[in-house]
Design a protein around this motif. Structure first.
Motif, PDB file in Angstrom:
ATOM      1  N   TYR A 116       0.861  -1.217   0.142  1.00  0.00           N
ATOM      2  CA  TYR A 116       0.179  -0.126   0.086  1.00  0.00           C
ATOM      3  C   TYR A 116       0.874   1.406   0.002  1.00  0.00           C
ATOM      4  N   LYS A 117       2.019   1.238   0.152  1.00  0.00           N
ATOM      5  CA  LYS A 117       3.057   2.473   0.387  1.00  0.00           C
ATOM      6  C   LYS A 117       2.682   3.215   1.486  1.00  0.00           C
ATOM      7  N   ILE A 118       2.496   2.518   2.620  1.00  0.00           N
ATOM      8  CA  ILE A 118       2.071   3.244   3.931  1.00  0.00           C
ATOM      9  C   ILE A 118       3.063   2.991   4.828  1.00  0.00           C
ATOM     10  N   ALA A 119       3.697   4.218   5.471  1.00  0.00           N
ATOM     11  CA  ALA A 119       4.553   4.080   6.371  1.00  0.00           C
ATOM     12  C   ALA A 119       3.816   3.593   7.855  1.00  0.00           C
ATOM     13  N   TYR A 120       4.578   2.887   8.698  1.00  0.00           N
ATOM     14  CA  TYR A 120       3.897   1.961   9.690  1.00  0.00           C
ATOM     15  C   TYR A 120       4.893   1.877  11.003  1.00  0.00           C
ATOM     16  N   SER A 121       4.489   1.639  12.065  1.00  0.00           N
ATOM     17  CA  SER A 121       4.899   1.369  13.340  1.00  0.00           C
ATOM     18  C   SER A 121       4.517   0.158  13.858  1.00  0.00           C
ATOM     19  N   PHE A 122       4.997  -0.839  14.435  1.00  0.00           N
ATOM     20  CA  PHE A 122       4.471  -2.164  14.897  1.00  0.00           C
ATOM     21  C   PHE A 122       5.198  -2.040  16.411  1.00  0.00           C
ATOM     22  N   ILE A 123       4.332  -1.976  17.521  1.00  0.00           N
ATOM     23  CA  ILE A 123       4.763  -1.980  18.724  1.00  0.00           C
ATOM     24  C   ILE A 123       4.056  -2.753  19.673  1.00  0.00           C
ATOM     25  N   GLY A 124       4.763  -3.633  20.325  1.00  0.00           N
ATOM     26  CA  GLY A 124       4.168  -4.705  21.040  1.00  0.00           C
ATOM     27  C   GLY A 124       4.734  -4.999  22.314  1.00  0.00           C
ATOM     28  N   TYR A 165      -0.169  -3.551  20.420  1.00  0.00           N
ATOM     29  CA  TYR A 165      -0.760  -4.612  21.257  1.00  0.00           C
ATOM     30  C   TYR A 165      -0.126  -4.743  22.826  1.00  0.00           C
ATOM     31  N   LYS A 166      -0.963  -4.979  23.551  1.00  0.00           N
ATOM     32  CA  LYS A 166      -0.208  -5.137  25.065  1.00  0.00           C
ATOM     33  C   LYS A 166      -1.345  -5.720  25.702  1.00  0.00           C
ATOM     34  N   LYS A 167      -0.959  -6.249  27.240  1.00  0.00           N
ATOM     35  CA  LYS A 167      -1.867  -7.146  28.052  1.00  0.00           C
ATOM     36  C   LYS A 167      -2.079  -6.150  29.119  1.00  0.00           C
ATOM     37  N   GLU A 168      -3.295  -6.159  29.313  1.00  0.00           N
ATOM     38  CA  GLU A 168      -3.865  -5.132  30.360  1.00  0.00           C
ATOM     39  C   GLU A 168      -4.828  -6.126  31.574  1.00  0.00           C
ATOM     40  N   ASP A 169      -4.181  -6.473  32.486  1.00  0.00           N
ATOM     41  CA  ASP A 169      -4.743  -7.381  33.481  1.00  0.00           C
ATOM     42  C   ASP A 169      -4.958  -8.641  32.814  1.00  0.00           C
ATOM     43  N   VAL A 173      -5.231  -6.140  24.287  1.00  0.00           N
ATOM     44  CA  VAL A 173      -5.558  -4.838  23.654  1.00  0.00           C
ATOM     45  C   VAL A 173      -4.803  -4.625  22.332  1.00  0.00           C
ATOM     46  N   PHE A 174      -5.558  -4.648  21.247  1.00  0.00           N
ATOM     47  CA  PHE A 174      -4.875  -4.228  20.108  1.00  0.00           C
ATOM     48  C   PHE A 174      -5.282  -2.895  19.894  1.00  0.00           C
ATOM     49  N   ASN A 175      -4.622  -2.215  19.077  1.00  0.00           N
ATOM     50  CA  ASN A 175      -4.985  -0.857  18.724  1.00  0.00           C
ATOM     51  C   ASN A 175      -4.159  -0.608  17.461  1.00  0.00           C
ATOM     52  N   ILE A 176      -5.082  -0.082  16.415  1.00  0.00           N
ATOM     53  CA  ILE A 176      -4.675   0.651  15.191  1.00  0.00           C
ATOM     54  C   ILE A 176      -5.048   1.881  14.906  1.00  0.00           C
TER      55      ILE A 176
END
Length: 229
Positions: A116-124, A165-169, A173-176
């Protein structure tokens, strides 16, 4: 017929890797066939039918306006060709390159964002034990992520996407978040992509949070209660 063969091959690869129980295999295949059927029937075939009708009516006229409109609909056909290629790509995605779920997700993000030619960050969150997650949840999360990236490209026309994405309790939780055009949440009609996401979140008993504003991008959060305390 070619798409059907590709779907069958992809299903065997995906679920042979990610599912271990026969009942999960049958359910996951059913869900995936329904998603692909919706994409093809409501999306691609609907567009083709509309463009064909418009071209049929314009063929009866030779004035300048009709010529311009024909050019517009020819461009629409090119866009539909891109949609078909995307569906074919989804069906042919190589899920066997790496064995871990997170590796599969990273491959998906890298492949689609580059296409898609989109810049991205992937944080986990490295502390998450993905092997402990139910395989059905993994499949739904994978497809939800796929849908959101498609929406960022096709509808939002985003230039950057941040995925975390992260663990909360006991929740995952996934966020885009994208920097695209956004939409009026109170006026815009839900498209098939958003409806598919809602259906998948409901299937895994999760919660979907969406915030969006015109010209300010869209933020999507999926909260899934999957960990034991």
């Amino acid at each position: 017929m070619q798409l059907e063969r590709q779907q069958q091959e992809a299903n065997q690869e995906i679920y042979g890797l990610m599912l271990s129980q026969q009942d999960n295999i049958d359910e996951a295949r059913k869900l995936e066939k329904n998603r692909i059927s919706k994409d093809i029937h409501d999306g691609i075939l609907g567009k083709l039918f509309g463009v064909r009708l418009s071209l049929d009516s314009l063929n009866l006229s030779v004035n300048t306006e009709a010529i311009d409109k024909r050019g517009h609909y020819i461009n629409e056909l090119k866009n539909i060709e891109d949609d078909i290629r995307k569906v074919s790509h989804d069906l042919n995605t190589d899920f066997i390159k790496k064995a871990g779920f997170l590796d599969i997700v990273k491959t998906l993000v890298e492949t689609q964002m580059e296409a898609y030619k989109i810049a991205y960050s992937f944080i986990g969150d490295d502390s998450i034990n993905w092997d402990a997650l139910d395989n059905t949840v993994k499949i739904h999360l994978y497809r939800i992520l796929q849908e959101t990236m498609q929406n960022a490209y096709k509808h939002a026309q985003a230039t950057k996407v941040v995925i975390s994405y992260k663990k909360e309790d006991t929740d995952l939780v996934f966020n885009i978040t994208d920097d695209g055009e956004g939409f009026d949440m109170y006026k815009s009609k839900k498209g098939i992509g958003l409806k598919n996401i809602e259906d998948r979140v409901q299937e895994i008993k999760g919660k979907l949070l969406i915030t969006s504003q015109k010209q300010k991008g869209t933020d999507i959060t999926i909260i899934v209660p999957i960990f034991t305390s």
